[in-house]
Design an enzyme around this catalytic site. Structure first.
Site, PDB file in Angstrom:
ATOM      1  N   HIS A  46      32.619  56.632  32.928  1.00 39.88           N
ATOM      2  CA  HIS A  46      32.226  55.583  33.109  1.00 39.88           C
ATOM      3  C   HIS A  46      30.834  55.432  32.776  1.00 39.88           C
ATOM      4  CE1 HIS A  46      35.960  54.614  35.354  1.00 39.88           C
ATOM      5  NE2 HIS A  46      35.327  53.373  35.309  1.00 39.88           N
ATOM      6  N   HIS A  47      30.055  54.405  32.960  1.00 42.41           N
ATOM      7  CA  HIS A  47      28.509  54.236  32.449  1.00 42.41           C
ATOM      8  C   HIS A  47      27.926  54.890  33.917  1.00 42.41           C
ATOM      9  CE1 HIS A  47      28.668  51.272  35.830  1.00 42.41           C
ATOM     10  NE2 HIS A  47      29.819  50.677  35.325  1.00 42.41           N
TER      11      HIS A  47
ATOM     12  N   PHE B 197      43.175  43.508  35.572  1.00 46.55           N
ATOM     13  CA  PHE B 197      43.732  42.444  34.481  1.00 46.55           C
ATOM     14  C   PHE B 197      43.894  43.093  33.083  1.00 46.55           C
ATOM     15  CE2 PHE B 197      42.995  38.888  37.333  1.00 46.55           C
ATOM     16  CZ  PHE B 197      44.420  38.237  37.184  1.00 46.55           C
TER      17      PHE B 197
ATOM     18  N   GLY C 287      35.262  29.785  40.895  1.00 45.51           N
ATOM     19  CA  GLY C 287      34.375  30.916  40.541  1.00 45.51           C
ATOM     20  C   GLY C 287      33.872  31.259  39.170  1.00 45.51           C
TER      21      GLY C 287
ATOM     22  N   LYS D 193      27.682  53.605  38.002  1.00 47.44           N
ATOM     23  CA  LYS D 193      28.971  53.657  38.904  1.00 47.44           C
ATOM     24  C   LYS D 193      28.459  54.319  39.946  1.00 47.44           C
ATOM     25  CE  LYS D 193      33.711  54.083  39.037  1.00 47.44           C
ATOM     26  NZ  LYS D 193      33.930  52.711  39.684  1.00 47.44           N
TER      27      LYS D 193
ATOM     28  N   GLY E  16      42.438  37.452  40.964  1.00 47.25           N
ATOM     29  CA  GLY E  16      41.728  38.600  40.546  1.00 47.25           C
ATOM     30  C   GLY E  16      40.964  39.177  41.473  1.00 47.25           C
TER      31      GLY E  16
ATOM     32  N   ALA F 293      46.484  40.134  41.161  1.00 49.64           N
ATOM     33  CA  ALA F 293      46.441  41.500  40.168  1.00 49.64           C
ATOM     34  C   ALA F 293      45.112  42.082  40.284  1.00 49.64           C
ATOM     35  CB  ALA F 293      46.479  40.973  38.597  1.00 49.64           C
TER      36      ALA F 293
END
Lengths: 252, 252, 252, 252
Positions: C137-138, C110, C12, C141, C80, C107
């Protein structure tokens, strides 16, 4: 400065604000506490003691009569009670018309820092795409959000309107638990309740690549006293009715 | 608003600020980027393209000549370079006297938030016994404290003088490692250097029982662009020389 | 340290996380990026290139097969992607039973700082009467509150239970606009959306006369890379399945 | 829980810490204040009153004798005085060898939050390239930086060493006014003095693209009381000598 101290009468000297005010007036070299008028005491004691400024820290139901009495006896008034309606204000204005030399200050919030933060928030609001408010108080507070936060939201809304800004950006689609908080005049307001805190407010402004934050912390009721003293010192040079401590601050 | 876009020429379009400015002008519907004049390019291209506003983001040694050229060709100028001395400003003023319709804005800092924070700091300073500054930057910065912090300290000093305040209270007797930081115009200034940061400033005001905090965070150079665009849009309605973006902001 | 670099394959590599991971592995002296396997590419290229660790930053639907393939070919895996159910984890455990020397780290987050903040929150929670969370947050979202905030609330709830604490103190009677925010596992969570921000979390603990605050700011996706690199470096010395980066951190 | 309250004697009940401790013990249902021993009072009153735990909040010159007396009379001791040298600690250890059932806690800092912040700082330090400390106190403090800040710097240095980190990144070349503050164990420490504050510490950790902040605010001396009570409750189950409140906290 060896000018004569200003003689001051405190109405409501036994309440939490009143007792702090007595201490603060006592400690100020340019002021003299000449009368403490508790509930049931005769107001005339203030006149007999030669007070020039009356500080009303009683209750809303008593404040109007106290102010009218002070004006009729040639004294300025500094008032910390809330709950004044238009009719009551009109009566005060009439009494002031008869005594054009006298001044009255009615201030719902004597914390200079809170007043400054609110004013700065209105100015900054016109320049930022996003604005939100977080108010934080002790957990014994029964209402949310705080009055100061609601007034700040209104000030931000005025600033945004003056700057020609529309709605704040917010793509939220899913918020089942209402984490986005209250919306007051288009501004999101969040109320935190935390043991150990007193009264705090944080105003966050965001633009592309930057943030501006205004924060005011009241750790103690004593923080209102500089505002009370400022009112006492300045009321004689502001004849007529002034609503809000910001009318006495140099904000320009 | 269907008015014609303002035609803009950017001088120094390949620098870090210049390339952001080109992007920002391009993206603004009410502005049109008609010329990008790099080092060695002929300024006449700006005139031929019909630019009404010249944005100078070049280097101090070139800026004065660029501004004088712009005024001689009937264009307004918005300037981001620093290092202007009184002689250079006098030459610009003379040129403006010959072209009283034209405006020039020279702004050392286009971050609206930093300009607001500095102005708010000056206003608040007169009401607080204590004031200190913490500036925080990326660890590649070679000088401390930052220029913004020094300007803010000067603004606080002006505010304190206007409010009749003396020295800040500080009982420190033992500070062998100099933890109390720099003193600029009587104000303590602390410089933090931290990986992950860009450019940040926190101004702390303290009074009995309360604190007022102003904080500005620049996360990205793009945060200067709203200030640049504001300058371009407003320069025509501010004839003459304006020093500092605050001259264009509604701070009252 | 002149040991041979660890050979790494990134699955990826063209996504936002994947491209950062390739850059980070490339830049690390003790790691070597030997294969970049995009969608449609043959996994065997990782084996042929001699990869010892496979980093999966693809999509949930592909991750399980990739991990099983890696284990079958004798490679460790650092993952991830989210969305692992019990059945999928059971398959990975079976494959690990056949290859007891190999390690797998899955996880969901990270960001070492976010993992530390969550762990510290759980520890502190048992000692404070009050706890609240503010996540910021921005404004693009789409969901509120954030997953990290919900996990942090759960960690606080575990800490409070371990400390024998009951409900947080809160006398709120009137909150018509829901300013008190979401309640997750008994913890109030507030979601701020502000232009200029990326991903931030503040955890506030309050006791009589004091406050403890933990704050984590992610300014950039690159902040996840130290966690990815830590995973790559440590996976070989953690045989078996590890869920969560905290399993690799020294938190004792 | 209907167990008998623990009988407690407070030595130094008239000092600032001592009077708070008496109030706190009085208010705790599982503790009983059986003796208050002021300067000049006979210690035997504590024994006669049946105290099981002695809390020493006197002065360094008196503390050792008090602790030895308590151990000889079969009581545990919780001690808040500082200034213990190795010889004094050795005498306490000898007395404990003769009374292996008894416990002594010597804690220079009873603020649980400050102890937690210091521990968290040590853990986080190994994962961040940058770390700095800002301590903020009332302006009557005579020394800078604070003892807590120096201990925190030492904890960060231990964490950095455990993580194999070298010097913090810092390109500063020009700092004529010493804005970069004190350097303690390689960590920059800044001391702010501000009217209105009590005792506060902020620890900043920075990595590429992220920041982790730990902050502890002590608004009032009463914030030390949960730590004192924790010590009283736990000392019987921690026989021997324990240095520092963190020995009683669940930090794992």
């Amino acid at each position: 400065m060896t000018s004569t101290p200003i003689p001051v009468a405190v109405l409501g000297p036994n309440g939490r604000m009143g007792s702090e005010a007595c201490r603060a007036v006592d400690a100020a070299e340019d002021l003299e506490l000449v009368a403490r008028i508790g509930r049931g005491d005769d107001l005339d004691a203030a006149a007999q003691a030669g007070a020039e400024v009356v500080v009303d820290l009683t209750v809303p139901s008593a404040a109007k009569a106290n102010v009218l009495w002070a004006l009729d006896h040639g004294m300025h008034a500094v008032v910390g009670t809330t709950g004044w309606d238009e009719d009551a204000l009109a009566e005060v204005r009439e009494a002031l018309d008869r005594n054009p030399r006298l001044g009255v200050l009615i201030a719902p919030n004597f914390a200079i820092g809170a007043v400054l933060a609110m004013r700065f928030a209105e100015i900054a609001a016109r320049y930022y795409e996003s604005a939100e408010i977080i108010e934080l108080h002790h957990p014994a507070k029964v209402d949310a959000p705080s009055g100061t936060a609601r007034h700040t939201a209104a000030a931000i809304a005025r600033g945004r309107a003056a700057g020609g800004l529309g709605a704040v950006p917010d793509a939220t689609e899913t918020d089942p638990l209402r984490a986005r908080g209250a919306v007051v005049d288009g501004v999101h307001v969040h109320a935190v309740r935390l043991r150990g805190l007193v009264a705090h407010e944080e105003v966050l402004f965001g633009g592309v690549g930057e943030q501006l934050t205004l924060r005011h912390d009241s750790f103690d009721r004593v923080s209102f006293m500089p505002g009370v003293l400022l009112g006492i010192r300045e009321v004689a040079s502001h004849p007529g009715l002034t609503l809000g401590l910001d009318g006495y601050l140099e904000l320009g």
